[in-house]
Design a protein around this motif. Structure first.
Motif, short mmCIF file in Angstrom:
data_model
loop_
_atom_site.label_atom_id
_atom_site.label_comp_id
_atom_site.label_asym_id
_atom_site.label_seq_id
_atom_site.Cartn_x
_atom_site.Cartn_y
_atom_site.Cartn_z
N SER A 36 8.30 40.58 11.47
CA SER A 36 7.28 41.14 10.58
C SER A 36 6.82 40.12 9.55
CB SER A 36 7.81 42.39 9.89
OG SER A 36 8.94 42.09 9.09
N THR A 37 7.70 39.16 9.20
CA THR A 37 7.30 38.11 8.27
C THR A 37 6.20 37.25 8.87
OG1 THR A 37 9.50 38.02 7.27
CG2 THR A 37 8.08 36.11 6.94
N PHE A 38 6.35 36.90 10.15
CA PHE A 38 5.29 36.15 10.83
C PHE A 38 3.98 36.95 10.83
CE2 PHE A 38 8.93 33.92 12.89
CZ PHE A 38 8.57 32.63 12.53
N ALA A 39 4.08 38.27 11.05
CA ALA A 39 2.89 39.11 11.06
C ALA A 39 2.24 39.15 9.69
CB ALA A 39 3.26 40.52 11.52
N ALA A 40 3.07 39.30 8.62
CA ALA A 40 2.53 39.37 7.27
C ALA A 40 1.88 38.04 6.87
CB ALA A 40 3.63 39.73 6.28
N LYS A 41 2.54 36.92 7.20
CA LYS A 41 1.97 35.61 6.90
C LYS A 41 0.67 35.40 7.68
CE LYS A 41 5.16 33.88 4.15
NZ LYS A 41 4.85 33.52 2.74
N GLY A 42 0.68 35.86 8.93
CA GLY A 42 -0.54 35.74 9.73
C GLY A 42 -1.70 36.51 9.12
N ALA A 43 -1.42 37.73 8.65
CA ALA A 43 -2.47 38.53 8.01
C ALA A 43 -2.97 37.87 6.74
CB ALA A 43 -1.94 39.93 7.71
N GLN A 44 -2.03 37.30 5.97
CA GLN A 44 -2.41 36.64 4.72
C GLN A 44 -3.26 35.39 5.00
OE1 GLN A 44 0.91 35.03 2.47
NE2 GLN A 44 -0.14 35.35 0.54
N ILE A 45 -2.84 34.60 5.98
CA ILE A 45 -3.61 33.39 6.31
C ILE A 45 -4.98 33.76 6.87
CG2 ILE A 45 -3.69 31.41 7.88
CD1 ILE A 45 -0.62 31.29 7.64
N ALA A 46 -5.02 34.78 7.74
CA ALA A 46 -6.30 35.21 8.31
C ALA A 46 -7.24 35.70 7.23
CB ALA A 46 -6.05 36.29 9.35
N ALA A 47 -6.70 36.49 6.28
CA ALA A 47 -7.53 36.99 5.19
C ALA A 47 -8.10 35.84 4.37
CB ALA A 47 -6.73 37.93 4.30
N GLY A 48 -7.27 34.82 4.13
CA GLY A 48 -7.75 33.67 3.38
C GLY A 48 -8.81 32.88 4.13
N LEU A 49 -8.58 32.67 5.43
CA LEU A 49 -9.55 31.92 6.23
C LEU A 49 -10.90 32.63 6.31
CD1 LEU A 49 -7.27 30.70 9.18
CD2 LEU A 49 -8.19 29.32 7.30
N ILE A 50 -10.86 33.95 6.41
CA ILE A 50 -12.10 34.72 6.51
C ILE A 50 -12.81 34.78 5.16
CG2 ILE A 50 -13.07 37.01 6.98
CD1 ILE A 50 -10.79 37.39 9.01
N SER A 51 -12.03 34.95 4.08
CA SER A 51 -12.64 35.14 2.76
C SER A 51 -13.26 33.86 2.21
CB SER A 51 -11.61 35.68 1.77
OG SER A 51 -10.58 34.73 1.55
N VAL A 52 -12.71 32.69 2.58
CA VAL A 52 -13.21 31.44 2.00
C VAL A 52 -14.70 31.22 2.29
CG1 VAL A 52 -13.09 28.92 2.16
CG2 VAL A 52 -11.00 30.26 1.83
N PRO A 53 -15.16 31.21 3.55
CA PRO A 53 -16.60 30.99 3.76
C PRO A 53 -17.46 32.11 3.19
CG PRO A 53 -15.50 31.62 5.82
CD PRO A 53 -14.43 31.37 4.82
N LEU A 54 -16.97 33.36 3.24
CA LEU A 54 -17.75 34.47 2.70
C LEU A 54 -17.98 34.30 1.21
CD1 LEU A 54 -16.10 37.56 4.49
CD2 LEU A 54 -18.34 36.54 4.96
N THR A 55 -16.90 34.05 0.46
CA THR A 55 -17.02 33.96 -1.00
C THR A 55 -17.68 32.66 -1.44
OG1 THR A 55 -14.75 33.11 -1.04
CG2 THR A 55 -15.06 35.46 -1.43
N LEU A 56 -17.45 31.58 -0.70
CA LEU A 56 -18.07 30.30 -1.06
C LEU A 56 -19.58 30.39 -0.97
CD1 LEU A 56 -17.88 27.34 -1.81
CD2 LEU A 56 -17.54 26.79 0.60
N HIS A 57 -20.11 30.97 0.11
CA HIS A 57 -21.56 31.09 0.26
C HIS A 57 -22.12 32.14 -0.70
CE1 HIS A 57 -20.65 29.34 4.38
NE2 HIS A 57 -21.56 28.53 3.89
N TYR A 58 -21.35 33.14 -1.01
CA TYR A 58 -21.84 34.21 -1.89
C TYR A 58 -21.85 33.78 -3.35
CZ TYR A 58 -22.10 38.72 -4.26
OH TYR A 58 -22.46 39.77 -5.08
N LEU A 59 -20.80 33.12 -3.79
CA LEU A 59 -20.67 32.76 -5.20
C LEU A 59 -21.34 31.44 -5.54
CD1 LEU A 59 -16.91 33.70 -5.77
CD2 LEU A 59 -18.91 34.96 -6.60
N GLY A 60 -21.37 30.53 -4.61
CA GLY A 60 -21.83 29.19 -4.93
C GLY A 60 -20.65 28.32 -5.36
N ALA A 61 -20.89 27.02 -5.44
CA ALA A 61 -19.79 26.08 -5.66
C ALA A 61 -19.09 26.30 -7.00
CB ALA A 61 -20.32 24.65 -5.57
N GLU A 62 -19.87 26.47 -8.10
CA GLU A 62 -19.25 26.54 -9.42
C GLU A 62 -18.43 27.82 -9.59
OE1 GLU A 62 -20.54 25.62 -13.97
OE2 GLU A 62 -21.64 27.24 -12.97
#
Length: 470
Positions: A36-62
């Motif tokens: 379950s630790t591998f599953a939880a880490k996987g979910a955390q990493i996946a959430a981070g990978l997905i959120s980065v491009p979404l928030t970067l394009h939405y918020l802008g660099a600053e």
């Protein structure tokens, strides 16, 4: 013909009335927690990978950079419990092994109200200084929107993190009862909730403040639900109550927590030192090469550590019951498993590290074997040391781990400064590996073996971390 491994056995509880059944049940829970630790880490990493491009394009660099700075600052609040959560793991696992429900509840209640008091104290301190700080200047933001959002976004992130401190005792209790798999599933749910909140805020065009609330509030909501389910339904008798708070228990938990806090700080501060030293002496370009190789070599530690760590509460419960033969055999197997697994991964990274880095970051970074070999060996040694450390934690001998880690850190820093100037980055890498072997890995493993031998001679081991509540 029946297979040698029955997957269904992992999800089927064993009869714990005898030592053999208890041993099988401990291994079952370790397997569930590790998976379950591998599953939880996987979910955390996946959430981070997905959120980065979404928030970067939405918020802008600053504004995205502002969010990253706030996240980095709030990470320090994770250590605000001063290690008391780890102290609670020992207290609960010991009480579980002794069959003492009153001690388990008193320990849980004492930890909860101490952490709640710490969280309130930090909130009051922040409330006092918040109006007098120029937060846009602190984060060096220029745009009008970012200047308005800087302070409130930090405050919300900090409040969510602090609120999770007392509620997070449920995760330590679950780990102490060897039910880390339940905690990991809730953590995975928190990552998913946070990602869903981020997508919703972007969909409805919310600002950075709402984005921070969604991302930090998802894990907080998951922790709160876990708390309500566990203490309201699973173990209502364990629910924290002010009447169960014991000053003597709180003092013992604080003392044990201080040792764990010291271990956390030493481990946290040792890693960035290399980058700072290399950057000061050789320049940022060399730091980039070293950090990429370091992250790749870290795989030799991460995978086996996830499997070995759940043995900590299992050892504690077994020692409390007097199942010392199980502890002896399991510790021997764990050392062999850690060495073979970590060593095998390290060998693969040494053989194919250049190809992996090429696929990962392209041709901008090279992987010299003169750096990869000592770093891979370093993480093998850290894995073996943590295997011994998990037994020492369960036997309430964490202070010896802290002393070894402190000696290793001090000598390693001096050796790295000296050998970096003489032999470059390979000299620094070998300095860390050799000092880790002599001052950390060997002393911890040898002491852990001595603890097992002493327990076998006595037939049990007195491991009570705290006095019995009156």
């Amino acid at each position: 013909m029946k297979s040698g491994f029955d997957l269904r056995a992992v999800f089927r509880a064993h009869d714990v009335s005898g030592p053999r059944g208890r041993g099988k049940e401990r291994f079952r829970r370790v397997a569930l927690t590790s998976g379950s630790t591998f599953a939880a880490k996987g979910a955390q990493i996946a959430a981070g990978l997905i959120s980065v491009p979404l928030t970067l394009h939405y918020l802008g660099a600053e504004r995205y950079g502002l969010w990253m700075m706030i996240s980095s600052a709030a990470v320090m609040l994770r250590y605000a419990d001063f290690g008391m959560g780890n102290g609670l793991v020992n207290a609960v696992s010991h009480a579980h092994g002794a069959g003492d429900e009153r001690l388990a509840r008193a320990s849980t209640s004492s930890a909860f109200f101490m952490l709640a008091g710490l969280a309130v104290a930090v909130v009051l301190l922040m409330s006092t200084i918040y109006p007098f700080v120029n937060w846009p200047a602190v984060f060096n933001v220029k745009s009008a929107v970012a200047r308005v959002e800087a302070g409130p976004a930090l405050a919300i992130f900090a409040l969510c993190t602090l609120a999770s401190m007392p509620l997070g005792v449920v995760q330590r209790v679950q780990f102490g009862y060897q039910e880390g798999y339940a905690s990991n599933l809730w953590l995975a749910a928190g990552s998913i909730l946070g990602l869903a909140g981020v997508i919703a805020v972007i969909r409805f065009r919310g600002g950075l403040i709402w984005l921070v609330l969604a991302f930090a509030g998802g894990p907080l909501l998951s922790t709160a639900l876990n708390y309500c389910v566990h203490f309201g339904w699973m173990r209502p008798w364990l629910r924290p109550a002010l009447g169960c708070f014991k000053r003597s228990l709180a003092s013992k938990l604080a003392m044990a927590g201080g040792v764990f806090f010291g271990i956390q700080m030493l481990a946290t501060l040792l890693a960035p030192f290399d980058n700072v030293l290399i950057g000061h002496v050789l320049g940022p370009a060399t730091v980039a090469q070293y950090s990429v190789v370091w992250k790749l070599a870290n795989l030799a530690y991460m995978v086996p550590a996830v499997i070995v760590l759940p043995l900590w509460p299992a050892y504690s419960e077994a020692l409390s019951r007097g199942d010392v033969e199980w502890v002896r055999l399991t510790f021997r197997k764990a050392i062999v498993f850690s060495a073979l697994t970590s060593g095998g991964i390290a060998a693969g990274l040494i053989a194919f590290g250049r190809q992996l880095v090429l696929l990962w970051v392209g041709r901008a970074i090279t992987v010299p074997l003169s750096i990869m070999v000592p770093l891979a060996l370093l993480f093998v040694l850290n894995t073996i040391a943590d295997t011994g450390g998990s037994l020492l934690y369960s036997a309430h001998a964490a202070r010896y781990v802290m002393r070894s880690l402190a000696a290793y850190s001090i000598v390693a820093v001096a050796m790295k400064v000296w050998l970096l100037g003489r032999f470059g980055v390979p000299g620094l890498a070998w300095a860390g590996t050799l000092t880790c072997l002599l001052l950390y890995a060997l002393p911890v493993v040898l002491l852990a073996r001595r603890v097992v031998s002493r327990a076998c001679r006595r037939g049990t081991l007195a491991t009570a971390p705290v006095p019995e509540p009156a």
